[in-house]
Write a protein that holds these residues in place. Structure first.
Motif, mmCIF file in Angstrom:
data_model
loop_
_atom_site.group_PDB
_atom_site.id
_atom_site.type_symbol
_atom_site.label_atom_id
_atom_site.label_comp_id
_atom_site.label_asym_id
_atom_site.label_seq_id
_atom_site.Cartn_x
_atom_site.Cartn_y
_atom_site.Cartn_z
ATOM 1 N N THR A 106 3.207 -28.589 7.899
ATOM 2 C CA THR A 106 1.740 -28.687 7.931
ATOM 3 C C THR A 106 1.147 -27.567 8.762
ATOM 4 O O THR A 106 0.121 -26.973 8.393
ATOM 5 N N PHE A 107 1.773 -27.266 9.879
ATOM 6 C CA PHE A 107 1.311 -26.162 10.726
ATOM 7 C C PHE A 107 1.349 -24.841 9.960
ATOM 8 O O PHE A 107 0.390 -24.057 10.010
ATOM 9 N N MET B 145 -1.509 -20.419 7.042
ATOM 10 C CA MET B 145 -1.754 -19.615 5.845
ATOM 11 C C MET B 145 -3.206 -19.731 5.392
ATOM 12 O O MET B 145 -3.809 -18.743 4.953
ATOM 13 N N LEU B 146 -3.788 -20.918 5.487
ATOM 14 C CA LEU B 146 -5.199 -21.077 5.134
ATOM 15 C C LEU B 146 -6.088 -20.275 6.080
ATOM 16 O O LEU B 146 -7.035 -19.604 5.645
ATOM 17 N N ILE B 147 -5.775 -20.328 7.365
ATOM 18 C CA ILE B 147 -6.567 -19.598 8.350
ATOM 19 C C ILE B 147 -6.443 -18.095 8.143
ATOM 20 O O ILE B 147 -7.440 -17.354 8.156
ATOM 21 N N ALA C 51 -2.771 -28.706 1.155
ATOM 22 C CA ALA C 51 -3.232 -27.317 1.249
ATOM 23 C C ALA C 51 -3.352 -26.693 -0.138
ATOM 24 O O ALA C 51 -4.152 -25.770 -0.345
ATOM 25 N N LEU C 52 -2.572 -27.199 -1.106
ATOM 26 C CA LEU C 52 -2.650 -26.697 -2.480
ATOM 27 C C LEU C 52 -3.984 -27.034 -3.135
ATOM 28 O O LEU C 52 -4.310 -26.488 -4.186
ATOM 29 N N SER C 53 -4.755 -27.932 -2.527
ATOM 30 C CA SER C 53 -6.054 -28.308 -3.092
ATOM 31 C C SER C 53 -7.075 -27.188 -2.967
ATOM 32 O O SER C 53 -8.067 -27.173 -3.696
ATOM 33 N N MET D 6 -6.750 -30.885 8.813
ATOM 34 C CA MET D 6 -6.428 -30.325 7.505
ATOM 35 C C MET D 6 -7.597 -30.482 6.539
ATOM 36 O O MET D 6 -7.916 -29.558 5.777
ATOM 37 N N ILE D 7 -8.249 -31.634 6.568
ATOM 38 C CA ILE D 7 -9.410 -31.842 5.695
ATOM 39 C C ILE D 7 -10.513 -30.842 6.027
ATOM 40 O O ILE D 7 -11.078 -30.187 5.138
#
Length: 346
Positions: free
Chosen positions: A83-84, A89-91, A246-248, A289-290
């Protein structure tokens, strides 16, 4: 019956939305274009969010049928690390689109750093699956419609091998040969099959990954139907869905594609539902995460036009999928080793 009715209603509404887009706007199901932020675009979001809610209500497990979020040794630690990594990767993607949007392609395209990392992570996953197949080489029961556990594991290895070879164009990315006339119709002039129909392949690939790493672990019941019970050993723990959500996100020029919008809202609902079963730090992690998925997605829609191609996030998503496959292979390896030592179907 109510669950079937809600699922059916969701499918019908989604189909109507797709047909309406094709007939009224001349845009087929997988047509990619800049995010639609008009009134029509917001209406589409409202409908896809409603469909996601219907799917969520149809699939949500009852409290009595829920599996333990982690439930096995070291799973919580592995999920926390995963999750981290997803959050990072999103950040990083958000920072990149805000600061160097034109350079993102040079970091993620075939033969570039992220693409190479995707292939390396898939190779790691293959290593875990190969070892798992060896450990479980004597597993012949329980069978799922005649398929033994050992054959299922080899099947997973085969699918992962096919994906990684397609990702590296069967060695072209590493050796550098010309694709040749046989692959003249390939959209990227590569020695692979998936780029003969890139958008269709992506739709199947991304949707399958979302189902396997988000919906399936979250919705799978503690006591499945006897016909499905042999598959239980292969279903990821519910906690992995927290990383998988995160794939969302990570949409830009494919944001308007109806199924992807549905997955976006459905992923958020799944994460919120998982939070309800968690406590302490894990609940805060779910909330983070949300917020991260919503915040980064809003940023991508506003600033993604600065990217050179518009589909650079596809490569980021494929790296996240590779990570989830590797983590799943690791978790399955531990589960099969414990199962062989004390064969009790899970």
């Amino acid at each position: 019956m109510p669950r079937i009715a809600m699922m059916t209603a969701g499918v019908v509404i989604a189909a109507i939305l797709v047909v309406a887009g094709d007939v009224l706007l001349d845009r087929d199901l997988l047509y990619k274009y800049a995010p639609d932020l008009t009134v029509v675009g917001w209406m589409r979001k409202a409908v896809t969010a409603s469909v996601a809610l219907l799917f969520f209500l149809a699939l949500r497990p009852s409290d009595a049928s829920r599996r333990a979020v982690f439930g096995e040794p070291r799973v919580a630690t592995i999920v926390a690390v995963t999750t981290f990594c997803m959050a990072v990767m999103l950040i990083l993607s958000a920072i990149a689109v805000a600061t160097i949007p034109h350079e993102i392609g040079n970091l993620v395209r075939e033969g570039k750093p992220l693409s190479i990392k995707t292939e390396v992570v898939f190779v790691i996953a293959l290593g875990f699956l190969l070892h798992t197949a060896w450990v479980g080489r004597h597993l012949v029961d329980p069978r799922f419609f005649g398929i033994s556990p050992r054959l299922a594991i080899w099947g997973m290895f085969g699918v992962a091998f096919l994906i990684v070879m397609e990702e590296m164009s069967w060695g072209q990315h590493w050796i550098g040969w010309e694709a040749g006339e046989v692959f003249a119709a390939n959209e990227q002039n590569e020695t692979n099959l998936h780029n003969f129909a890139t958008h269709r392949f992506e739709a199947v690939y991304y949707t399958t990954a979302f189902f396997l790493f988000v919906i399936l672990p979250w919705a799978w019941p503690r006591a499945p139907h006897p016909r499905l019970a042999p598959l239980a050993v292969f279903v990821p723990p519910p906690g992995l869905a927290l990383a998988g959500v995160a794939l969302s996100g990570l949409w830009y020029n494919d944001w308007n594609i109806v199924p992807y919008q549905i997955w976006f809202f459905l992923g958020l609902l799944v994460a919120a539902d998982l939070m309800r079963t968690m406590t302490g730090t894990w609940r805060l992690s779910g909330l983070f995460m949300i917020a991260l998925i919503v915040g980064t997605q809003a940023l991508f829609l506003m600033l993604g036009g600065g990217m050179e191609d518009g589909h650079e996030f596809s490569e980021v998503r494929e790296f996240l999928i590779a990570m989830l496959v590797a983590v799943y292979a690791l978790l399955l390896n531990g589960r099969i080793r414990r199962w062989v030592a004390a064969p009790v179907p899970r």
